[in-house]
Design a protein around this motif. Structure first.
Motif, PDB file in Angstrom:
ATOM      1  N   MET A  89       0.856  -1.174   0.000  1.00 46.52           N
ATOM      2  CA  MET A  89       0.000   0.000   0.000  1.00 46.52           C
ATOM      3  C   MET A  89       0.904   1.239   0.000  1.00 46.52           C
ATOM      4  SD  MET A  89      -2.960   1.195   2.742  1.00 46.52           S
ATOM      5  CE  MET A  89      -2.268   0.205   4.004  1.00 46.52           C
ATOM      6  N   THR A  90       0.614   2.152  -0.919  1.00 46.07           N
ATOM      7  CA  THR A  90       1.401   3.377  -1.033  1.00 46.07           C
ATOM      8  C   THR A  90       0.506   4.601  -0.819  1.00 46.07           C
ATOM      9  OG1 THR A  90       0.971   3.648  -3.396  1.00 46.07           O
ATOM     10  CG2 THR A  90       2.878   2.264  -2.771  1.00 46.07           C
ATOM     11  N   LYS A  91       1.135   5.762  -0.688  1.00 42.49           N
ATOM     12  CA  LYS A  91       0.358   7.000  -0.574  1.00 42.49           C
ATOM     13  C   LYS A  91      -0.499   7.205  -1.818  1.00 42.49           C
ATOM     14  CE  LYS A  91       3.196   9.353   2.812  1.00 42.49           C
ATOM     15  NZ  LYS A  91       3.875  10.580   3.203  1.00 42.49           N
ATOM     16  N   ALA A  92       0.044   6.856  -2.984  1.00 41.29           N
ATOM     17  CA  ALA A  92      -0.730   6.976  -4.228  1.00 41.29           C
ATOM     18  C   ALA A  92      -1.980   6.085  -4.192  1.00 41.29           C
ATOM     19  CB  ALA A  92       0.145   6.626  -5.432  1.00 41.29           C
ATOM     20  N   ASP A  93      -1.847   4.877  -3.620  1.00 44.92           N
ATOM     21  CA  ASP A  93      -3.002   3.977  -3.488  1.00 44.92           C
ATOM     22  C   ASP A  93      -4.097   4.620  -2.638  1.00 44.92           C
ATOM     23  OD1 ASP A  93      -1.680   1.929  -4.906  1.00 44.92           O
ATOM     24  OD2 ASP A  93      -0.884   1.035  -3.056  1.00 44.92           O
ATOM     25  N   ILE A  94      -3.694   5.223  -1.527  1.00 48.64           N
ATOM     26  CA  ILE A  94      -4.678   5.829  -0.614  1.00 48.64           C
ATOM     27  C   ILE A  94      -5.334   7.036  -1.268  1.00 48.64           C
ATOM     28  CG2 ILE A  94      -5.002   6.963   1.631  1.00 48.64           C
ATOM     29  CD1 ILE A  94      -4.529   3.863   1.654  1.00 48.64           C
ATOM     30  N   LEU A  95      -4.546   7.870  -1.930  1.00 53.73           N
ATOM     31  CA  LEU A  95      -5.113   9.045  -2.594  1.00 53.73           C
ATOM     32  C   LEU A  95      -6.083   8.619  -3.702  1.00 53.73           C
ATOM     33  CD1 LEU A  95      -1.994  11.375  -2.687  1.00 53.73           C
ATOM     34  CD2 LEU A  95      -3.988  11.512  -1.149  1.00 53.73           C
ATOM     35  N   SER A  96      -5.775   7.529  -4.375  1.00 54.56           N
ATOM     36  CA  SER A  96      -6.684   6.988  -5.384  1.00 54.56           C
ATOM     37  C   SER A  96      -7.996   6.524  -4.743  1.00 54.56           C
ATOM     38  CB  SER A  96      -6.016   5.824  -6.115  1.00 54.56           C
ATOM     39  OG  SER A  96      -6.909   5.215  -7.000  1.00 54.56           O
ATOM     40  N   GLN A  97      -7.898   5.841  -3.600  1.00 49.93           N
ATOM     41  CA  GLN A  97      -9.092   5.398  -2.878  1.00 49.93           C
ATOM     42  C   GLN A  97      -9.906   6.601  -2.379  1.00 49.93           C
ATOM     43  OE1 GLN A  97      -9.237   2.336  -4.065  1.00 49.93           O
ATOM     44  NE2 GLN A  97      -9.959   1.530  -2.114  1.00 49.93           N
ATOM     45  N   GLU A  98      -9.211   7.620  -1.882  1.00 51.57           N
ATOM     46  CA  GLU A  98      -9.891   8.834  -1.430  1.00 51.57           C
ATOM     47  C   GLU A  98     -10.682   9.461  -2.583  1.00 51.57           C
ATOM     48  OE1 GLU A  98     -10.114  10.963   1.461  1.00 51.57           O
ATOM     49  OE2 GLU A  98      -9.503   9.210   2.586  1.00 51.57           O
ATOM     50  N   ASN A  99     -10.054   9.559  -3.754  1.00 49.30           N
ATOM     51  CA  ASN A  99     -10.742  10.146  -4.907  1.00 49.30           C
ATOM     52  C   ASN A  99     -11.956   9.320  -5.319  1.00 49.30           C
ATOM     53  OD1 ASN A  99      -9.200  12.504  -5.270  1.00 49.30           O
ATOM     54  ND2 ASN A  99      -7.601  11.344  -6.306  1.00 49.30           N
ATOM     55  N   LYS A 100     -11.814   8.015  -5.234  1.00 47.71           N
ATOM     56  CA  LYS A 100     -12.938   7.113  -5.526  1.00 47.71           C
ATOM     57  C   LYS A 100     -14.073   7.352  -4.516  1.00 47.71           C
ATOM     58  CE  LYS A 100     -13.419   2.226  -6.688  1.00 47.71           C
ATOM     59  NZ  LYS A 100     -12.729   0.930  -6.686  1.00 47.71           N
ATOM     60  N   LEU A 101     -13.694   7.546  -3.245  1.00 50.59           N
ATOM     61  CA  LEU A 101     -14.675   7.812  -2.194  1.00 50.59           C
ATOM     62  C   LEU A 101     -15.394   9.133  -2.429  1.00 50.59           C
ATOM     63  CD1 LEU A 101     -15.914   6.962   0.551  1.00 50.59           C
ATOM     64  CD2 LEU A 101     -14.013   8.169   1.643  1.00 50.59           C
ATOM     65  N   TYR A 102     -14.643  10.197  -2.794  1.00 53.16           N
ATOM     66  CA  TYR A 102     -15.270  11.495  -3.058  1.00 53.16           C
ATOM     67  C   TYR A 102     -16.311  11.376  -4.171  1.00 53.16           C
ATOM     68  CZ  TYR A 102     -10.875  13.096  -0.865  1.00 53.16           C
ATOM     69  OH  TYR A 102      -9.793  13.263  -0.041  1.00 53.16           O
ATOM     70  N   GLY A 103     -15.960  10.662  -5.232  1.00 52.16           N
ATOM     71  CA  GLY A 103     -16.899  10.474  -6.343  1.00 52.16           C
ATOM     72  C   GLY A 103     -18.144   9.730  -5.911  1.00 52.16           C
ATOM     73  N   ALA A 104     -17.957   8.692  -5.100  1.00 52.83           N
ATOM     74  CA  ALA A 104     -19.098   7.898  -4.626  1.00 52.83           C
ATOM     75  C   ALA A 104     -20.004   8.722  -3.720  1.00 52.83           C
ATOM     76  CB  ALA A 104     -18.601   6.652  -3.891  1.00 52.83           C
ATOM     77  N   ILE A 105     -19.422   9.597  -2.908  1.00 57.31           N
ATOM     78  CA  ILE A 105     -20.208  10.459  -2.024  1.00 57.31           C
ATOM     79  C   ILE A 105     -21.047  11.428  -2.860  1.00 57.31           C
ATOM     80  CG2 ILE A 105     -20.030  12.371  -0.375  1.00 57.31           C
ATOM     81  CD1 ILE A 105     -17.589  10.840   0.843  1.00 57.31           C
TER      82      ILE A 105
END
Length: 122
Positions: free
Chosen positions: A1-17
């Motif tokens: 798991m990298t910082k890029a992975d987390i930022l990608s997940q965060e962006n996915k979460l923002y879109g879903a919200i």
């Protein structure tokens, strides 16, 4: 798991919200999630998803500002501010919130296991 992975997940979460995408939220939130919402109440994954299903929470605009992101073994802790505009329970709101979110890597993917959000005075 990298910082890029987390930022990608965060962006996915923002879109879903914003899109109220229950399927993506179901995928990103761990079944045993605990989250403290701005009122101070503790909610579970099911409670969070139900607020989207019922149409109680609608986000029209979401602007994230990541502050810190730490990776600790298979867990990540991120702090950020979110400028949010939307409607909750029939009332419009426009506020800045500070969140802390905890992500953990599982064989099924990286999921949110906990967090908290509060209104920030600007």
């Amino acid at each position: 798991m990298t910082k890029a992975d987390i930022l990608s997940q965060e962006n996915k979460l923002y879109g879903a919200i914003k899109d109220r995408d229950i399927n993506v939220l179901e995928e990103l939130l761990h079944d045993d999630l605990l989250f403290v919402i701005p009122s101070g109440a503790v909610i579970t994954k099911e409670m969070d998803l139900q607020s989207y299903r019922d149409g109680n929470l609608m986000i029209r605009n979401l602007i994230p500002h990541v502050e810190h992101l730490n990776i600790i073994d298979d867990t990540a802790v991120i702090t950020l501010t979110l400028e949010l505009k939307g409607n909750y329970g029939g009332d419009d709101f426009e506020s800045k919130f500070r969140y802390i979110r905890v992500w953990k890597a599982f064989s099924s993917g990286i999921k949110v296991i906990g967090g908290s959000g509060m209104i920030v005075n600007v």
